[in-house]
Design a protein around this motif. Structure first.
Motif, PDB file in Angstrom:
ATOM      1  N   GLY A  10      -6.507   7.925   2.049  1.00  0.00           N
ATOM      2  CA  GLY A  10      -5.606   8.120   0.757  1.00  0.00           C
ATOM      3  C   GLY A  10      -4.908   6.854   0.283  1.00  0.00           C
ATOM      4  N   ALA A  11      -5.166   5.658   1.047  1.00  0.00           N
ATOM      5  CA  ALA A  11      -4.687   4.369   0.638  1.00  0.00           C
ATOM      6  C   ALA A  11      -5.044   4.103  -0.822  1.00  0.00           C
ATOM      7  CB  ALA A  11      -5.141   3.446   1.585  1.00  0.00           C
ATOM      8  N   SER A  20       0.829  -1.053  -0.011  1.00  0.00           N
ATOM      9  CA  SER A  20      -0.036   0.036  -0.017  1.00  0.00           C
ATOM     10  C   SER A  20       1.011   1.228   0.084  1.00  0.00           C
ATOM     11  CB  SER A  20      -0.803  -0.030   1.055  1.00  0.00           C
ATOM     12  OG  SER A  20      -1.721   1.138   1.090  1.00  0.00           O
ATOM     13  N   ASN A  21       0.328   2.474  -0.249  1.00  0.00           N
ATOM     14  CA  ASN A  21       1.143   3.597  -0.407  1.00  0.00           C
ATOM     15  C   ASN A  21       0.943   4.322   0.903  1.00  0.00           C
ATOM     16  OD1 ASN A  21      -1.722   4.307  -0.659  1.00  0.00           O
ATOM     17  ND2 ASN A  21      -1.177   6.099  -1.541  1.00  0.00           N
ATOM     18  N   VAL A  22       0.323   3.640   1.999  1.00  0.00           N
ATOM     19  CA  VAL A  22       0.318   4.140   3.377  1.00  0.00           C
ATOM     20  C   VAL A  22       1.093   3.183   4.289  1.00  0.00           C
ATOM     21  CG1 VAL A  22      -1.726   5.568   3.102  1.00  0.00           C
ATOM     22  CG2 VAL A  22      -1.925   3.261   3.751  1.00  0.00           C
ATOM     23  N   SER A  23       1.791   3.736   5.117  1.00  0.00           N
ATOM     24  CA  SER A  23       2.616   2.710   5.979  1.00  0.00           C
ATOM     25  C   SER A  23       1.741   1.710   7.012  1.00  0.00           C
ATOM     26  CB  SER A  23       3.393   3.697   6.914  1.00  0.00           C
ATOM     27  OG  SER A  23       2.736   4.522   7.849  1.00  0.00           O
ATOM     28  N   LYS A  24       0.697   2.202   7.417  1.00  0.00           N
ATOM     29  CA  LYS A  24      -0.443   1.293   8.215  1.00  0.00           C
ATOM     30  C   LYS A  24      -1.422   1.042   7.638  1.00  0.00           C
ATOM     31  CE  LYS A  24       2.243   1.682  12.317  1.00  0.00           C
ATOM     32  NZ  LYS A  24       2.323   2.123  13.777  1.00  0.00           N
ATOM     33  N   LYS A  26      -9.878  -2.265   5.856  1.00  0.00           N
ATOM     34  CA  LYS A  26     -10.539  -2.020   4.634  1.00  0.00           C
ATOM     35  C   LYS A  26      -9.575  -2.445   3.612  1.00  0.00           C
ATOM     36  CE  LYS A  26     -14.775   0.315   5.826  1.00  0.00           C
ATOM     37  NZ  LYS A  26     -15.525   1.656   5.410  1.00  0.00           N
ATOM     38  N   VAL A  27      -8.385  -1.612   3.850  1.00  0.00           N
ATOM     39  CA  VAL A  27      -7.421  -1.748   2.550  1.00  0.00           C
ATOM     40  C   VAL A  27      -7.007  -3.391   2.547  1.00  0.00           C
ATOM     41  CG1 VAL A  27      -5.111  -1.134   1.826  1.00  0.00           C
ATOM     42  CG2 VAL A  27      -6.668   0.540   2.736  1.00  0.00           C
TER      43      VAL A  27
END
Length: 176
Positions: free
Chosen positions: A151-152, A67-71, A75-76
């Motif tokens: 913003g994931a 993912s483009n988010v660290s945590k 849902k992702v």
């Protein structure tokens, strides 16, 4: 002169017959490919290959999700990475909408992205289609709205895809 023309025609016909029989022996793609998805948008990878009804195929590939988010939240992580067969499906790269698959498209494999997230895995799948199809599609699918989830975006990398006819009937998937 007549013998030369006859010989040329026979060579041409033989070449065409060989090309058709070798078309489906094995397909390999060793270029690493990256795809993404969020909010029911995204892109995918398409390979041309003739999947013949009732013939078993072995599909081997390396896959990694991130993912483009660290945590990434639940849902992702509940999003999926997928493989389908299809025919004559096109992708509009300017709209970022995933293709619409027909009723003859078939799911080859699907896994939640959160399972072993962010680690390269080699997969080997045996698949026996119920329909003839001409393409193999690999794509992630995140239906969760990116704006509601920090913003994931779900990302998927695929490498070393090998498709070949299998000698016997196999069922399922193995992680190598």
């Amino acid at each position: 002169m007549k013998n030369i023309l006859t010989t040329a025609v026979l060579i041409l016909i033989g070449g065409l017959m060989t090309a058709q029989t070798n078309y489906n022996s094995e397909k390999e793609s060793e270029t690493k490919k990256w795809t993404w998805s969020h909010s029911n948008l995204g892109n995918g990878i398409s390979l041309n290959y003739f999947f013949e009804k009732d013939q078993t195929y072995e599909v081997t590939f390396w896959v990694k999700t991130s993912s483009n988010v660290s945590k990434p939240n639940k849902k992702v992580l509940q999003s999926s990475i997928n493989i389908r067969t299809a025919s004559n499906v096109a992708y509009n790269e300017f709209e970022y909408t995933l293709p619409e698959f027909s009723e003859y498209s078939e799911v080859v494999w699907s896994q939640k992205a959160g399972e072993k997230f962010n680690q390269w895995q080699q997969k080997k799948i045996y698949f026996t289609p119920k329909y003839n199809n001409l393409q193999l599609w690999l794509f992630p699918l995140m239906t969760a709205n990116a704006n509601d989830n920090g913003g994931a975006r779900l990302e998927m990398e695929v490498d070393k895809i090998i498709i070949r006819k299998s000698s016997g009937k196999h069922v399922g998937l193995s992680s190598l």
